[in-house]
Design an enzyme around this catalytic site. Structure first.
Site: not given
Length: 384
Positions: A307-308
Site C-alpha cells: 500500500d502507499w
C-alpha cells in the site's frame, strides 16, 4: 460531484471527485435490510446523471485471452535475461511522486517504469473502488463513478459483478491505465470502518469469496491487472499505520482469508499488503503472511505490492515484491542491487503477471509523464 448508491439506510453515498479524503468513518454501510439487495441491483445499473438504465448483458467489450501461469513464467524468465540490472531494479520501485506526497502531473496514482525498447510496458495504476479515479478537474466527468463494491455485494449477483468489472476494465484501458488497484475484499468487522463501502465481502467471507472471482475475471479480461487488497486484517482505518491485528490461524483461515484465497484461485495478478501490523509485524514485512500463507499455502503466483508508503524496509525476502509509490527509497537501486537473487525473483513475478494478461501487446499507449491527454479522455459510454 457524481452520486453513487452505497447503501446506508436507503440513502446515497456521495463521492466528490476532487476529494482525497474518502475514509471518514461516519460512512457506515449495512447489509442487514432485506430490501437492500433489490435496491442495490437498481443502483448498480445506473449512475444518477440521467443516464438510462441498461441491462448488464449489453456491455460486451473485447476479451483478452489470458496465458497460463506456466507459460507466463517461461516468457518472464526469457525476458529477465534480456534486462540489465538497472532495468530490473526499476520494475520493483514506483515512480511519479516526489517526497511528502507530491504527485507529478502526467503520471498515474502508481507507476512502474517499463522498457519499451525491450517490449516491457509501463505499469500504470489507478484507484478503482468506484471506477477510474479522477485526479484533476480536467478528468472530472470523463468516466463513470460506479456504485461502490458494497452496493455490488448487496446484489448477491455474480454475473452483475462480473459485468461491472468488465465495464470498469474497459474504461481503464480507454485511459491507458493497465492496473486497477482493486478490488478490496476485507471482511467487515468494525461497523464504523472508513473503507467498508469499498469492500466486496460485506460482513461475509463466503460472499466475498463468491464475488471476487467474477470481479477478477471481468477486469483482467480487459487486459487490466487486478490488485486485490488489503492483505491482511486491515478491518479498520483508525490507527491503521500502527495498530496490530492479532489473529490466530483458525480465525484467519475461516473468517478473513477466504476472499483472498478465492482471488488467488481466480488468477489475480497482484495482491496489495496492508498498513497495519499482523501479530506485531508490519503486514508488508511479514513473512508468515506473505510467504507461508499467501504463496506456500494459497499458491499465489503473482506479485505483492505495498500500500502507499506501507513499506518498512527492503523486505523482498519476506515477500514484498514492489514498493509504492516509491519515494521512500527502500527499493531504490542502491538498496536492491546487492540482493540480486531476491530482485530476480520479484522481477520475474512482475513480468509473469505482465505476460499472463498480455500487457506486452499494448498498442499506442502513453508513457508517463506524457499521459494527461489519455487520463482526460471521455470513456463514459452511454451503455455504461
Amino acid at each position: 460531484t457524481f452520486t453513487a448508491f452505497c447503501m446506508h439506510q436507503g440513502a446515497c453515498f456521495t463521492w466528490h471527485l476532487d476529494s482525497w479524503s474518502y475514509t471518514h468513518e461516519r460512512h457506515v454501510a449495512s447489509l442487514t435490510k432485506p430490501w437492500l439487495g433489490s435496491m442495490a441491483k437498481v443502483c448498480l445499473l445506473a449512475v444518477v446523471l440521467g443516464v438510462d438504465i441498461v441491462k448488464a448483458h449489453e456491455i460486451v467489450p473485447a476479451v483478452v485471452n489470458l496465458r497460463s501461469w506456466s507459460e507466463a513464467y517461461r516468457l518472464a524468465e526469457e525476458k529477465l535475461s534480456e534486462l540489465t540490472l538497472w532495468e530490473r531494479t526499476r520494475l520493483v520501485n514506483g515512480v511519479g511522486w516526489w517526497p511528502n506526497w507530491v504527485w507529478q502531473r502526467g503520471y498515474y496514482v502508481g507507476n512502474i517504469a517499463g522498457v519499451p525498447s525491450k517490449e516491457v510496458p509501463w505499469l500504470k495504476m489507478q484507484d478503482a473502488g468506484n471506477g477510474f479515479r479522477s485526479q484533476s478537474q480536467s478528468q472530472a466527468g470523463t468516466s463513470v463513478v460506479w456504485p461502490c463494491a458494497l452496493a455490488a455485494a448487496s446484489t448477491w449477483d455474480e454475473e452483475l459483478v462480473e459485468q461491472q468489472a468488465i465495464a470498469i476494465g474497459h474504461e481503464f484501458r480507454g485511459k491507458d491505465a493497465n492496473v486497477a488497484l482493486g478490488p478490496g475484499v476485507n471482511v467487515h468487522r468494525v461497523a464504523r470502518g472508513g473503507r467498508n463501502f469499498e469492500y466486496l465481502s460485506g460482513e461475509d467471507p463466503y460472499l466475498g469469496a463468491r464475488l471476487v472471482r467474477p470481479y477478477v475475471r471481468g477486469i483482467q479480461s480487459q487486459g487490466v491487472l487486478a490488485v486485490v487488497k488489503h492483505f491482511a486484517f486491515n478491518e479498520q482505518e483508525t490507527h491503521r499505520r500502527w495498530e496490530s491485528s492479532n489473529v490466530d490461524d483458525q480465525t484467519a483461515w475461516e473468517l478473513y482469508y477466504p476472499p483472498f484465497e478465492a482471488a488467488v484461485d481466480a488468477g489475480a495478478a497482484s495482491l496489495m499488503c496492508a498498513y497495519n501490523r499482523v501479530n506485531g509485524t508490519p503486514a508488508c514485512s511479514n513473512r508468515d503472511l506473505l510467504v507461508r500463507d499467501l504463496r506456500e499455502k494459497m499458491g499465489f503466483h503473482g506479485f505483492v505490492m505495498s500500500d502507499w508508503a506501507a513499506t518498512h524496509g527492503m523486505t523482498m525476502e519476506s515477500g514484498l515484491d514492489m514498493d509504492q509509490p516509491g519515494f521512500d527509497g527502500f527499493y531504490s537501486y542502491w538498496h536492491v542491487s546487492h540482493k540480486e537473487e531476491a530482485l530476480n525473483i520479484s522481477a520475474q513475478r512482475i513480468l509473469a503477471s505482465i505476460f499472463r494478461v498480455r500487457l506486452e501487446q499494448e498498442q499506442k499507449s502513453c508513457i508517463p509523464p506524457s499521459c494527461l491527454e489519455a487520463q482526460s479522455r471521455n470513456v463514459s459510454l452511454p451503455e455504461h
